[in-house]
Design a protein around this motif. Structure first.
Motif, PDB file in Angstrom:
ATOM      1  N   GLY A  10       9.929  34.800 -38.387  1.00 27.42           N
ATOM      2  CA  GLY A  10      10.890  33.962 -37.665  1.00 27.42           C
ATOM      3  C   GLY A  10      10.911  34.300 -36.195  1.00 27.42           C
ATOM      4  N   ARG A  11      11.644  33.508 -35.439  1.00 31.52           N
ATOM      5  CA  ARG A  11      11.654  33.687 -33.986  1.00 31.52           C
ATOM      6  C   ARG A  11      12.739  34.668 -33.549  1.00 31.52           C
ATOM      7  NH1 ARG A  11      12.859  28.329 -31.436  1.00 31.52           N
ATOM      8  NH2 ARG A  11      13.894  27.776 -33.411  1.00 31.52           N
ATOM      9  N   VAL A  12      12.551  35.175 -32.344  1.00 31.15           N
ATOM     10  CA  VAL A  12      13.618  35.957 -31.701  1.00 31.15           C
ATOM     11  C   VAL A  12      14.097  35.129 -30.518  1.00 31.15           C
ATOM     12  CG1 VAL A  12      14.204  38.075 -30.487  1.00 31.15           C
ATOM     13  CG2 VAL A  12      12.617  38.147 -32.418  1.00 31.15           C
ATOM     14  N   LEU A  13      15.366  34.787 -30.530  1.00 29.64           N
ATOM     15  CA  LEU A  13      15.896  33.859 -29.529  1.00 29.64           C
ATOM     16  C   LEU A  13      16.748  34.611 -28.521  1.00 29.64           C
ATOM     17  CD1 LEU A  13      16.898  31.291 -32.253  1.00 29.64           C
ATOM     18  CD2 LEU A  13      15.144  30.880 -30.523  1.00 29.64           C
ATOM     19  N   HIS A  14      16.332  34.550 -27.276  1.00 30.52           N
ATOM     20  CA  HIS A  14      17.115  35.185 -26.212  1.00 30.52           C
ATOM     21  C   HIS A  14      17.961  34.134 -25.496  1.00 30.52           C
ATOM     22  CE1 HIS A  14      15.226  39.180 -26.367  1.00 30.52           C
ATOM     23  NE2 HIS A  14      14.152  38.521 -26.771  1.00 30.52           N
ATOM     24  N   LEU A  15      19.018  34.615 -24.887  1.00 30.77           N
ATOM     25  CA  LEU A  15      19.885  33.724 -24.117  1.00 30.77           C
ATOM     26  C   LEU A  15      19.093  33.064 -22.997  1.00 30.77           C
ATOM     27  CD1 LEU A  15      22.963  32.948 -23.673  1.00 30.77           C
ATOM     28  CD2 LEU A  15      22.944  34.694 -21.896  1.00 30.77           C
ATOM     29  N   ASP A  16      19.221  31.758 -22.880  1.00 30.66           N
ATOM     30  CA  ASP A  16      18.645  31.044 -21.737  1.00 30.66           C
ATOM     31  C   ASP A  16      19.636  31.203 -20.580  1.00 30.66           C
ATOM     32  OD1 ASP A  16      18.152  29.129 -19.798  1.00 30.66           O
ATOM     33  OD2 ASP A  16      17.359  27.668 -21.228  1.00 30.66           O
ATOM     34  N   PRO A  17      19.279  31.994 -19.559  1.00 29.21           N
ATOM     35  CA  PRO A  17      20.281  32.309 -18.537  1.00 29.21           C
ATOM     36  C   PRO A  17      20.727  31.068 -17.761  1.00 29.21           C
ATOM     37  CG  PRO A  17      18.185  33.478 -18.133  1.00 29.21           C
ATOM     38  CD  PRO A  17      17.959  32.569 -19.285  1.00 29.21           C
ATOM     39  N   GLY A  18      19.834  30.095 -17.610  1.00 24.84           N
ATOM     40  CA  GLY A  18      20.206  28.885 -16.875  1.00 24.84           C
ATOM     41  C   GLY A  18      21.229  28.064 -17.647  1.00 24.84           C
ATOM     42  N   GLU A  19      20.998  27.912 -18.941  1.00 18.41           N
ATOM     43  CA  GLU A  19      21.893  27.105 -19.780  1.00 18.41           C
ATOM     44  C   GLU A  19      23.049  27.921 -20.336  1.00 18.41           C
ATOM     45  OE1 GLU A  19      21.701  23.851 -20.587  1.00 18.41           O
ATOM     46  OE2 GLU A  19      19.984  23.517 -19.258  1.00 18.41           O
ATOM     47  N   ASP A  20      22.928  29.261 -20.267  1.00 15.83           N
ATOM     48  CA  ASP A  20      23.931  30.146 -20.869  1.00 15.83           C
ATOM     49  C   ASP A  20      24.082  29.856 -22.371  1.00 15.83           C
ATOM     50  OD1 ASP A  20      25.807  32.139 -21.019  1.00 15.83           O
ATOM     51  OD2 ASP A  20      27.471  30.892 -20.330  1.00 15.83           O
ATOM     52  N   SER A  21      22.986  29.498 -23.020  1.00 15.73           N
ATOM     53  CA  SER A  21      23.059  29.181 -24.456  1.00 15.73           C
ATOM     54  C   SER A  21      21.694  29.429 -25.090  1.00 15.73           C
ATOM     55  CB  SER A  21      23.493  27.726 -24.665  1.00 15.73           C
ATOM     56  OG  SER A  21      22.509  26.848 -24.145  1.00 15.73           O
TER      57      SER A  21
END
Lengths: 460, 460
Positions: free
Chosen positions: A255-266
């Motif tokens: 599965g994936r590892v999802l990091h916070l998108d700093p631009g979208e804050d989500s």
């Protein structure tokens, strides 16, 4: 679309809509669930039919009502139904609709209690049904049994979202997956069941499956959201990265590892032609997340008069235009969708928040803006706000202020402390509703109960 | 002490015993469990009192009956009790005894289904009550909720025994411990809760607690039984030793590692003045164990006539002699226990076997010899013996042959496939009983149901 309970009447009505009605159905203890074998999913609660003339079944018989849709003409008849006199509690609240066109979207609460499961309130679990698929949000202990008690089919679950790693939100997950596996046959071509949750979830699941010698017969993937340190008190933060390093179960891609998108804050979890699902950060005793499902706008209505005026013959060309493609007529003239389509119809938005005393960052409010349904926890009453905050929880006031700030159309409170008993069990949960409504200018607030189903209608 | 169900009568009777009676009590859905706060354990099912003259409570009131013992004189009154007409199902079968002197020993089945929990049958769990302590055998998902539905108090659990690591026997354990912790206060001086189970159990528990950020407020220890390779098919054997190496939860001492005693062919779990508990090996898809609780013999009865003849004055000297100490009289004469005590009274023996298609080695038969109660799985009927064997399970015939070989006084079958519905739910489970009884010369066999309680009387 607020709910009213009629005194002395087992039905719940939706005012302003003559074609929709909620019936309280009751599980018949004498006839029990309609299970016949382990292969078929073992649950259909039953309804003792009334003795009224024209009843749905012969007097004294039981009649399955779950999941069926009745035409308007049967509604007066359905209203006569009485709960089975030997039944214990409503097994579900089911929306009996007159048949709205288009894709249905429903939320069914399978567990609305906090901390631990009780006979009167299951641990956290919520099922969203859309387009024949079921998506599960949180999976406290006993969720699979609650599913069996409901009208829903566990086998339809294609995605699972875990808000945070507290036991009352995850301890039902290994068992649910094992039972799903028992009901399935090996098929590597199946799309995997996607499981989204905080970092550490994969390790919990893998270790549980490994030690219990459980090999799931269907493919699945665990996609982990990496939390930020400001999502919980500093002393509670633990870094679970690498906990499953060197471990791997053969049937499970990592599965994936999802990091916070700093631009979208989500976190962008998935997107297709129809919808997009994002996660946003919440503050709790441990990192917690909220999820927002946003449908993309549908094309507007075809203006039939304009089509006639432009000489477009009824038939396949209508469909092409509706799908956004220009067409060339026999006359050589080109008609574009913009010529004949009304304004796009906004999609629906459903937001499900995990346990929290509030959001982290500004994304939560932005993403939840205009939500058709906002599911927010309200563990304790406003008078216990200090205790709630200390435990990283919300009160009805917390939830209502958030709902007001993002102008949610409907606020649903859930995750009640087990000290609050469900309606009809002698405790007045109404104070929690009143505390939330006081901040929402009279907008009605719904208190979730186990097996309650809420339909989110298509916008017109 | 076999059970008979009277047709058209909500009571279960024990023939041959005028002072014992099993009543089916029903949980009242209108008044619900008597929970008042999270501190007190939240469950006491209630019984709507009858309108008969001399009823236990005012008409229309609810009256808690659980766990109470009634004198003989009240039995005719109790027999008048009717199940609450709005109740769903028996919340338990409770033995209302006339008050037998001495230490009670009871088994309550909390889950009697295999593979997964269902509304009609919980996943595997059995509670043994003795001397105010509760010992839990297996802990499938939903065990804590089943406990709440019963008359038992989870807080009394001091020891937990896990027969094997399949999910339907362990997935309820992390949640149960977390809920116990919520109900307790930190007290390092408390004796730890001892948890016994196969190697790997500690890692499952620690990882679950660690990832769910759960810190138990009471001390506990996990004692692991090291299985031998012949307890399962070779391809299923996995070595879990060292899985928890480098891991440690601060509040948990690691517990013991118990290896097979080759001389005894068993595992000595605990022994005190009153009893001894051993485990023995079983063959299943994964290594499985059985547990035997054997009470030590009690001193025989004092012969009062002999005491008088020897000039022992009634009082503390009687107690000393009963406890096995010699006494010296004022006359200078010495009286030994052998002079005045009857033959020692044998203790009771209860055997609980995990899932299996049979024992490994000879210890099982030897240790279970003369068991007062032998709890044995019978997942499938005799006609499905091949399937049962393939899955490492037993049929009623397997269980009865084992019971016969060790001359068990009472065989109780449990762990039924979810294809078999409980009594009163339309399926005839009687065939399973008949298949076992056919091999036991007419000795009655008990089919376990959720919430059934079996009392094991003291021997006289």
């Amino acid at each position: 679309m607020a709910l009213h309970r009629h005194p002395n009447n087992p039905t719940l009505c939706i005012p302003g809509s003559a074609v929709q009605r909620l019936l309280e159905l009751w599980q018949c203890p004498f006839h029990g669930p309609a299970q016949t074998s382990q292969q078929s999913h073992p649950v259909h609660p039953w309804q003792r039919s009334p003795k009224a003339p024209g009843a749905l079944a012969a007097s004294g018989q039981c009649q399955p009502l779950w999941g069926r849709t009745f035409p308007k003409s049967r509604l007066p008849l359905l209203a006569q139904l009485q709960p089975c006199p030997a039944a214990s509690r409503p097994a579900a609240l089911v929306c009996v609709a007159g048949g709205s066109a288009g894709m249905s979207l429903e939320l069914t609460f399978l567990g609305t209690g906090s901390a631990f499961p009780c006979p009167a309130r299951g641990a956290a679990a919520l099922l969203l049904r859309r387009d024949g698929h079921c998506w599960l949000f949180d999976c406290g202990e006993g969720t699979q049994t609650q599913l069996m008690r409901s009208h829903l089919r566990a086998a339809r679950i294609t995605k699972i979202f875990i808000t945070h790693l507290h036991g009352d939100h995850i301890f039902g997950l290994p068992g649910l997956l094992c039972t799903l596996s028992l009901q399935s046959s090996p098929d590597a071509s199946k799309a995997p069941v996607d499981i989204y949750g905080p970092l550490g979830l994969r390790s919990f699941l893998w270790r549980s499956l490994e030690l219990s010698h459980s090999q799931l017969l269907f493919p699945y993937a665990v996609h982990e959201l990496v939390p930020t340190r400001d999502q919980c008190p500093p002393e509670e933060f633990r870094d679970f990265s690498g906990l499953d390093r060197g471990e791997a179960l053969p049937q499970a891609p990592p599965g994936r590892v999802l990091h916070l998108d700093p631009g979208e804050d989500s976190y962008l979890l998935l997107e297709d032609e129809q919808l997009v699902v994002r996660a946003f950060r919440l503050f709790h005793r441990v990192p917690s997340f909220g999820f927002v499902l946003q449908e993309k706008p549908r094309p507007g209505k075809l203006n039939v008069q304009k089509l006639k005026d432009l000489g477009v013959p009824p038939g396949p060309l209508y469909g092409q235009l509706k799908r956004g493609a220009a067409v060339v007529l026999e006359s050589g003239a080109t008609v574009t969708p913009g010529d004949v389509l009304g304004a796009p119809v906004p999609g629906r938005k459903v937001c499900v928040l995990g346990d929290c005393s509030g959001p982290v960052g500004l994304a939560a409010e932005r993403l939840c803006r205009g939500a058709d349904v906002l599911v927010h926890e309200a563990t304790l009453e406003d008078g216990l706000q200090e205790l709630a905050r200390e435990r990283g929880h919300s009160t009805p006031g917390t939830a209502a202020r958030f709902a007001r700030s993002c102008r949610a159309r409907r606020l649903v409170l859930t995750h009640f402390s087990q000290r609050y008993r469900p309606a009809g069990h002698g405790t007045d949960l109404g104070q929690l509703r009143r505390q939330a409504e006081a901040l929402l200018d009279g907008q009605e607030v719904t208190l979730a109960e186990d097996f309650m189903t809420i339909e989110v209608p298509l916008k017109q």
